[in-house]
Design a protein around this motif. Structure first.
Motif, short mmCIF file in Angstrom:
data_model
loop_
_atom_site.label_atom_id
_atom_site.label_comp_id
_atom_site.label_asym_id
_atom_site.label_seq_id
_atom_site.Cartn_x
_atom_site.Cartn_y
_atom_site.Cartn_z
N GLU A 26 -13.40 5.20 3.27
CA GLU A 26 -13.70 5.18 1.84
C GLU A 26 -12.80 4.18 1.12
OE1 GLU A 26 -10.46 8.16 2.44
OE2 GLU A 26 -12.36 7.90 3.42
N LYS A 27 -13.20 3.87 -0.10
CA LYS A 27 -12.41 2.95 -0.92
C LYS A 27 -11.09 3.61 -1.30
CE LYS A 27 -16.13 0.35 -3.07
NZ LYS A 27 -16.74 -0.05 -4.33
N PRO A 28 -10.04 2.81 -1.45
CA PRO A 28 -8.76 3.40 -1.85
C PRO A 28 -8.81 3.85 -3.31
CG PRO A 28 -8.62 1.01 -1.81
CD PRO A 28 -9.96 1.38 -1.23
N ILE A 29 -7.95 4.77 -3.65
CA ILE A 29 -7.80 5.22 -5.03
C ILE A 29 -6.85 4.24 -5.70
CG2 ILE A 29 -6.94 7.08 -6.51
CD1 ILE A 29 -7.70 8.96 -4.05
N VAL A 30 -7.28 3.67 -6.81
CA VAL A 30 -6.50 2.65 -7.50
C VAL A 30 -5.71 3.32 -8.63
CG1 VAL A 30 -6.59 0.47 -8.77
CG2 VAL A 30 -8.22 0.91 -6.92
N ILE A 31 -4.40 3.09 -8.64
CA ILE A 31 -3.52 3.68 -9.65
C ILE A 31 -2.76 2.59 -10.38
CG2 ILE A 31 -1.59 5.24 -10.09
CD1 ILE A 31 -2.40 6.80 -7.59
N ASP A 32 -2.87 2.61 -11.69
CA ASP A 32 -2.13 1.72 -12.59
C ASP A 32 -0.90 2.49 -13.02
OD1 ASP A 32 -1.14 0.48 -14.98
OD2 ASP A 32 -3.11 -0.37 -15.38
N VAL A 33 0.29 2.00 -12.67
CA VAL A 33 1.53 2.73 -12.95
C VAL A 33 2.21 2.26 -14.24
CG1 VAL A 33 1.88 3.36 -10.53
CG2 VAL A 33 2.94 1.28 -11.43
N ARG A 34 1.48 1.55 -15.09
CA ARG A 34 2.03 1.09 -16.36
C ARG A 34 1.92 2.18 -17.43
NH1 ARG A 34 -1.35 -3.77 -17.88
NH2 ARG A 34 -2.96 -2.32 -17.19
N THR A 35 2.42 1.88 -18.62
CA THR A 35 2.35 2.83 -19.73
C THR A 35 0.91 2.98 -20.20
OG1 THR A 35 2.64 1.14 -21.43
CG2 THR A 35 4.66 2.13 -20.50
N PRO A 36 0.60 4.07 -20.92
CA PRO A 36 -0.76 4.22 -21.47
C PRO A 36 -1.15 3.06 -22.39
CG PRO A 36 0.36 6.33 -21.48
CD PRO A 36 1.39 5.29 -21.09
N GLY A 37 -0.21 2.52 -23.14
CA GLY A 37 -0.51 1.38 -24.02
C GLY A 37 -0.89 0.14 -23.22
N GLU A 38 -0.14 -0.14 -22.17
CA GLU A 38 -0.46 -1.28 -21.30
C GLU A 38 -1.83 -1.07 -20.65
OE1 GLU A 38 3.51 -3.02 -19.30
OE2 GLU A 38 3.26 -0.84 -19.04
N PHE A 39 -2.07 0.15 -20.20
CA PHE A 39 -3.34 0.50 -19.56
C PHE A 39 -4.51 0.24 -20.51
CE2 PHE A 39 -6.62 3.64 -18.36
CZ PHE A 39 -6.74 3.40 -17.00
N ALA A 40 -4.38 0.67 -21.78
CA ALA A 40 -5.44 0.49 -22.77
C ALA A 40 -5.71 -0.99 -23.05
CB ALA A 40 -5.08 1.21 -24.07
N ASP A 41 -4.68 -1.83 -22.94
CA ASP A 41 -4.85 -3.26 -23.20
C ASP A 41 -5.64 -3.98 -22.11
OD1 ASP A 41 -3.51 -3.13 -25.61
OD2 ASP A 41 -1.59 -3.80 -24.76
N GLY A 42 -5.75 -3.39 -20.94
CA GLY A 42 -6.51 -4.00 -19.84
C GLY A 42 -6.10 -3.42 -18.51
N HIS A 43 -7.06 -2.85 -17.80
CA HIS A 43 -6.79 -2.23 -16.50
C HIS A 43 -8.00 -2.42 -15.59
CE1 HIS A 43 -8.84 0.81 -18.97
NE2 HIS A 43 -9.42 1.16 -17.84
N LEU A 44 -7.83 -2.15 -14.32
CA LEU A 44 -8.94 -2.26 -13.39
C LEU A 44 -9.93 -1.13 -13.64
CD1 LEU A 44 -7.07 -4.30 -12.04
CD2 LEU A 44 -7.72 -3.33 -9.85
N GLU A 45 -11.20 -1.49 -13.67
CA GLU A 45 -12.25 -0.50 -13.89
C GLU A 45 -12.15 0.62 -12.85
OE1 GLU A 45 -16.73 -1.13 -15.19
OE2 GLU A 45 -16.40 -1.72 -13.10
N GLY A 46 -12.11 1.85 -13.33
CA GLY A 46 -12.04 3.01 -12.43
C GLY A 46 -10.63 3.41 -12.03
N ALA A 47 -9.63 2.64 -12.47
CA ALA A 47 -8.25 2.97 -12.10
C ALA A 47 -7.77 4.21 -12.84
CB ALA A 47 -7.32 1.79 -12.42
#
Length: 140
Positions: free
Chosen positions: A49-70
């Motif tokens: 299966e595809k790996p689970i993608v985790i963005d370890v940045r702050t919620p603000g950084e995440f809202a500014d741009g993140h990988l779809e589905g992360a």
């Protein structure tokens, strides 16, 4: 005999030059290149299966741009460890952040917690290119 020695030296020098060129061409000189653990593969892991993608940045950084589905789990957040503890230790994970630094630290922490298939995809841009996942905005 001198001709045979000369041919041997020429072939040896050509082989050495070719090997040196191939080594130089395959060396990654990018300073922020993604890193992986010995037990992982950045693109697919050891699972089908595809790996689970985790963005370890702050919620603000995440809202500014993140990988779809992360999934956003802030490495510097108070709940990082408790959120990581809820994850399946047998699944494959790909982490990313702004530069790869926090993702590398999170990778180490996850390995220390018993996760075996974790990789650092580097920055948002590197992770997007590597995993072929678009960058989106918002807080999904």
């Amino acid at each position: 005999m001198a001709t045979t020695v000369l041919r041997t030296l020429t072939v040896g020098a050509t082989s050495l030059a070719l090997a040196t060129c191939l080594q130089a061409c395959s060396t990654n000189t990018e300073t922020t290149a993604p890193t992986t653990t010995a037990a992982s593969d950045t693109t697919a892991g050891t699972h089908a299966e595809k790996p689970i993608v985790i963005d370890v940045r702050t919620p603000g950084e995440f809202a500014d741009g993140h990988l779809e589905g992360a999934r956003n789990i802030d490495f510097n957040g108070a709940n990082f460890t408790s959120e990581i503890e809820t994850l399946d230790r047998d699944a494959s994970y790909v982490l990313y952040c702004r530069s790869g630094n926090r993702a590398g630290q999170a990778l180490k922490k996850m390995e220390d917690m018993g996760f075996a298939d974790v990789s650092n995809a580097g920055s948002v841009k590197q992770a997007s290119q590597q995993l072929d996942i678009p960058v989106v905005t918002g807080t999904n």
